[in-house]
Enzyme design. Structure first.
Site, PDB file in Angstrom:
ATOM      1  N   HIS A   1      -3.684   7.087   2.296  1.00 45.77           N
ATOM      2  CA  HIS A   1      -4.176   5.678   1.617  1.00 45.77           C
ATOM      3  C   HIS A   1      -5.095   5.438   1.858  1.00 45.77           C
ATOM      4  O   HIS A   1      -5.413   5.310   3.423  1.00 45.77           O
ATOM      5  CB  HIS A   1      -2.859   4.335   2.414  1.00 45.77           C
ATOM      6  CG  HIS A   1      -3.924   3.221   2.028  1.00 45.77           C
ATOM      7  ND1 HIS A   1      -4.159   3.166   0.563  1.00 45.77           N
ATOM      8  CD2 HIS A   1      -3.236   1.906   2.949  1.00 45.77           C
ATOM      9  CE1 HIS A   1      -4.279   1.787   1.128  1.00 45.77           C
ATOM     10  NE2 HIS A   1      -4.481   1.059   2.051  1.00 45.77           N
TER      11      HIS A   1
ATOM     12  N   CYS B   1       1.324  -1.526  -0.303  1.00 45.12           N
ATOM     13  CA  CYS B   1       0.100  -0.085  -0.183  1.00 45.12           C
ATOM     14  C   CYS B   1       0.822   1.047   0.045  1.00 45.12           C
ATOM     15  O   CYS B   1       0.447   2.356  -0.650  1.00 45.12           O
ATOM     16  CB  CYS B   1      -1.439   0.164   1.553  1.00 45.12           C
ATOM     17  SG  CYS B   1      -2.289  -1.627   1.117  1.00 45.12           S
TER      18      CYS B   1
ATOM     19  N   ASN C   1     -10.369  -0.178  -0.037  1.00 44.83           N
ATOM     20  CA  ASN C   1      -8.748  -0.852  -0.007  1.00 44.83           C
ATOM     21  C   ASN C   1      -8.174  -0.926  -0.774  1.00 44.83           C
ATOM     22  O   ASN C   1      -8.458  -1.919  -0.894  1.00 44.83           O
ATOM     23  CB  ASN C   1      -8.173  -1.291   1.331  1.00 44.83           C
ATOM     24  CG  ASN C   1      -6.397  -1.152   1.400  1.00 44.83           C
ATOM     25  OD1 ASN C   1      -6.030  -0.834   0.831  1.00 44.83           O
ATOM     26  ND2 ASN C   1      -6.661  -1.475   2.894  1.00 44.83           N
TER      27      ASN C   1
HETATM   28  N1  COA Z   1     -19.162  -8.795   9.178  1.00 41.75           N
HETATM   29  C1  COA Z   1     -19.151  -9.268  10.292  1.00 41.75           C
HETATM   30  N2  COA Z   1     -18.241  -9.427  11.840  1.00 41.75           N
HETATM   31  C2  COA Z   1     -17.482  -9.732  11.514  1.00 41.75           C
HETATM   32  C3  COA Z   1     -16.943  -8.930  10.116  1.00 41.75           C
HETATM   33  C4  COA Z   1     -17.179  -9.135   8.510  1.00 41.75           C
HETATM   34  N3  COA Z   1     -17.699  -9.007   7.827  1.00 41.75           N
HETATM   35  N4  COA Z   1     -15.542  -9.567  10.109  1.00 41.75           N
HETATM   36  C5  COA Z   1     -14.565  -9.916  11.305  1.00 41.75           C
HETATM   37  N5  COA Z   1     -16.378 -10.341  11.959  1.00 41.75           N
HETATM   38  C6  COA Z   1     -16.420 -10.282  13.218  1.00 41.75           C
HETATM   39  C7  COA Z   1     -15.448 -11.364  14.431  1.00 41.75           C
HETATM   40  O1  COA Z   1     -15.527 -12.580  13.784  1.00 41.75           O
HETATM   41  C8  COA Z   1     -15.153 -11.051  15.737  1.00 41.75           C
HETATM   42  O2  COA Z   1     -15.962 -11.754  16.267  1.00 41.75           O
HETATM   43  P1  COA Z   1     -15.669 -12.142  17.314  1.00 41.75           P
HETATM   44  O3  COA Z   1     -15.867 -11.371  18.214  1.00 41.75           O
HETATM   45  O4  COA Z   1     -17.565 -12.947  17.980  1.00 41.75           O
HETATM   46  O5  COA Z   1     -14.732 -12.889  17.371  1.00 41.75           O
HETATM   47  C9  COA Z   1     -15.424  -9.635  15.313  1.00 41.75           C
HETATM   48  O6  COA Z   1     -15.911  -9.110  14.299  1.00 41.75           O
HETATM   49  C10 COA Z   1     -14.310  -8.906  15.130  1.00 41.75           C
HETATM   50  O7  COA Z   1     -14.927  -7.524  15.275  1.00 41.75           O
HETATM   51  P2  COA Z   1     -13.911  -6.821  16.015  1.00 41.75           P
HETATM   52  O8  COA Z   1     -12.473  -7.169  17.308  1.00 41.75           O
HETATM   53  O9  COA Z   1     -14.798  -5.397  16.622  1.00 41.75           O
HETATM   54  O10 COA Z   1     -13.024  -5.924  15.323  1.00 41.75           O
HETATM   55  P3  COA Z   1     -12.706  -4.753  15.142  1.00 41.75           P
HETATM   56  O11 COA Z   1     -12.842  -2.958  15.509  1.00 41.75           O
HETATM   57  O12 COA Z   1     -11.030  -4.904  14.805  1.00 41.75           O
HETATM   58  O13 COA Z   1     -12.576  -3.925  13.607  1.00 41.75           O
HETATM   59  C11 COA Z   1     -10.909  -4.135  10.874  1.00 41.75           C
HETATM   60  C12 COA Z   1     -11.606  -5.215  12.326  1.00 41.75           C
HETATM   61  C13 COA Z   1     -10.447  -5.223  10.287  1.00 41.75           C
HETATM   62  C14 COA Z   1     -12.523  -3.470  10.700  1.00 41.75           C
HETATM   63  C15 COA Z   1     -10.119  -3.154  11.970  1.00 41.75           C
HETATM   64  O14 COA Z   1      -9.120  -4.361  12.880  1.00 41.75           O
HETATM   65  C16 COA Z   1      -8.969  -2.095  11.139  1.00 41.75           C
HETATM   66  O15 COA Z   1      -9.841  -1.212  10.288  1.00 41.75           O
HETATM   67  N6  COA Z   1      -7.742  -2.812  10.862  1.00 41.75           N
HETATM   68  C17 COA Z   1      -7.077  -2.034  10.191  1.00 41.75           C
HETATM   69  C18 COA Z   1      -6.910  -2.871   8.635  1.00 41.75           C
HETATM   70  C19 COA Z   1      -6.435  -2.248   7.835  1.00 41.75           C
HETATM   71  O16 COA Z   1      -6.709  -1.391   7.385  1.00 41.75           O
HETATM   72  N7  COA Z   1      -5.881  -2.742   6.982  1.00 41.75           N
HETATM   73  C20 COA Z   1      -4.849  -2.723   5.858  1.00 41.75           C
HETATM   74  C21 COA Z   1      -3.909  -1.671   6.131  1.00 41.75           C
HETATM   75  S1  COA Z   1      -3.084  -1.610   4.369  1.00 41.75           S
END
Ligand code: COA
Length: 320
Positions: A247, A111, A277
């Site tokens: 980004h 990225c 993304n």
């Molecule tokens: N839809 C519904 N539920 C989902 C899901 C989806 N698409 N993806 C994951 N979940 C669930 C998981 O199974 C988990 O459930 P559990 O708690 O019962 O185990 C839960 O949601 C996880 O949620 P949470 O811990 O609140 O996630 P989060 O707040 O950490 O958000 C991201 C996840 C990925 C959105 C966040 O961590 C993020 O944006 N990180 C940066 C990622 C990024 O930008 N990457 C690219 C960089 S170049």
């Protein structure tokens, strides 16, 4: 001498897939995706390829710059999802454009790829090795997503963005970048495993895996620091910047950066709502959107910043 962006272009696949569309094929919801990321839809390739999107974006960038393909002496493509291992994407773009006088190579910095390409072009221009360059970021990430892993596949999209850069006295004022390979496995995807007559493999294809929370922490810590370094090197304050093109991974990351830099969120245009993304393509597609909507005036100062797998990061201050 430095490099100045004199034209931009972008292309996304025709198929637009909303969060509601995804909720029909996997256990997810618009509410979950939108509240955590800001993403509402993304474009996914069906007929298009990384190469076709890259060529379309590059043609539009040349047209926007008023530059002929034969004038290019350098083409750098940033991608993690090229269609072929060889020839490289940049050589395919060179051939399609008829840029017969250009040297073409790819870089892989995920990225941050567009920022690394920008930095490379600036070095070429500062040393007098290049007068007109084309840099692009192009991805069809949907082919390296695990469509059974809802925690990753909903976040990414497909598309390409390109910029033409000309050697001038003003333009790129500073570029800073860095890498932390020790944290590489928080966002990873394997290439082909060893496979030859002496070592056979039965391994399945690998797809992108991510520790979302680790990536999130990395981004909110590193991106503001990197932008501050680029501003300091350029001798410019954040208040003097009219537009921060970051980004497009996550709205919350962008809001955290804006807060840390004490800048209004209005200075941070976003297209992640519509595109998700797109790794190396995110920054140049957004730059093109902003350019074509006339949102940056000539001589205004802008910031570009990328971050992601590697881990890698980069930021640049530019006079438009
Ligand atoms: N839809 C519904 N539920 C989902 C899901 C989806 N698409 N993806 C994951 N979940 C669930 C998981 O199974 C988990 O459930 P559990 O708690 O019962 O185990 C839960 O949601 C996880 O949620 P949470 O811990 O609140 O996630 P989060 O707040 O950490 O958000 C991201 C996840 C990925 C959105 C966040 O961590 C993020 O944006 N990180 C940066 C990622 C990024 O930008 N990457 C690219 C960089 S170049």
């Amino acid at each position: 001498m430095t490099g100045r962006i004199c034209g931009t272009g972008s292309a996304v696949p025709k198929l637009r897939v909303t969060n509601d569309d995804l909720s029909k094929i996997m256990d997810t919801s618009d509410e979950w995706i939108k509240s955590r990321t800001g993403i509402e839809a993304r474009h996914l390739a069906t007929e298009e390829t990384t190469t076709s999107l890259a060529i379309e974006a590059s043609r539009l960038a040349l047209e926007n710059a008023g530059v002929e393909a034969e004038e290019l002496d350098l083409i750098i493509a940033a991608t993690v999802s090229s269609d072929h291992i060889i020839p490289t994407l940049s050589c395919e773009v060179q051939s399609a454009l008829g840029a017969v006088n250009a040297t073409a190579f790819d870089i892989g910095a995920a990225c941050s790829g567009f920022l690394f390409a920008l930095s490379t072009v600036q070095a070429y221009m500062m040393s007098g090795q290049c007068k007109k360059a084309l840099i692009l970021g192009a991805e069809v990430l949907s082919k390296i997503m695990d469509w059974n892993d809802r925690s990753t596949c909903v976040l990414f999209g497909d598309g390409a963005g390109a910029a033409v850069i000309s050697a001038e006295d003003t333009g790129i004022m500073s570029v800073v970048h860095g890498s932390d390979g020790a944290k590489g496995m928080v966002l990873a995807c394997d290439n082909r495993p060893v496979n030859n007559p002496y070592k056979k493999t039965t391994a399945d294809l690998s797809y992108v895996s991510m520790n979302g929370q680790e990536v999130y922490k990395f981004a909110v810590r590193t991106v503001p620091k990197c932008i501050e370094q680029a501003l300091e090197q350029a001798g410019v304050t954040a208040d003097e910047i009219s537009c921060f093109i970051l980004h497009q991974a996550n709205r919350r990351i962008i809001e955290a950066v804006a807060k840390r830099l004490k800048q209004p969120i209005e200075k941070f245009p976003m297209n992640l709502m519509e595109c998700g993304n797109i790794s190396a393509a995110s920054v140049p597609i957004l730059l093109d959107n902003v350019n074509r909507h006339g949102m940056i005036e000539k001589e205004e100062k802008i910031v570009l910043a990328g971050f992601g797998a590697g881990l890698t990061w980069g930021a640049a201050v530019l006079t438009w």
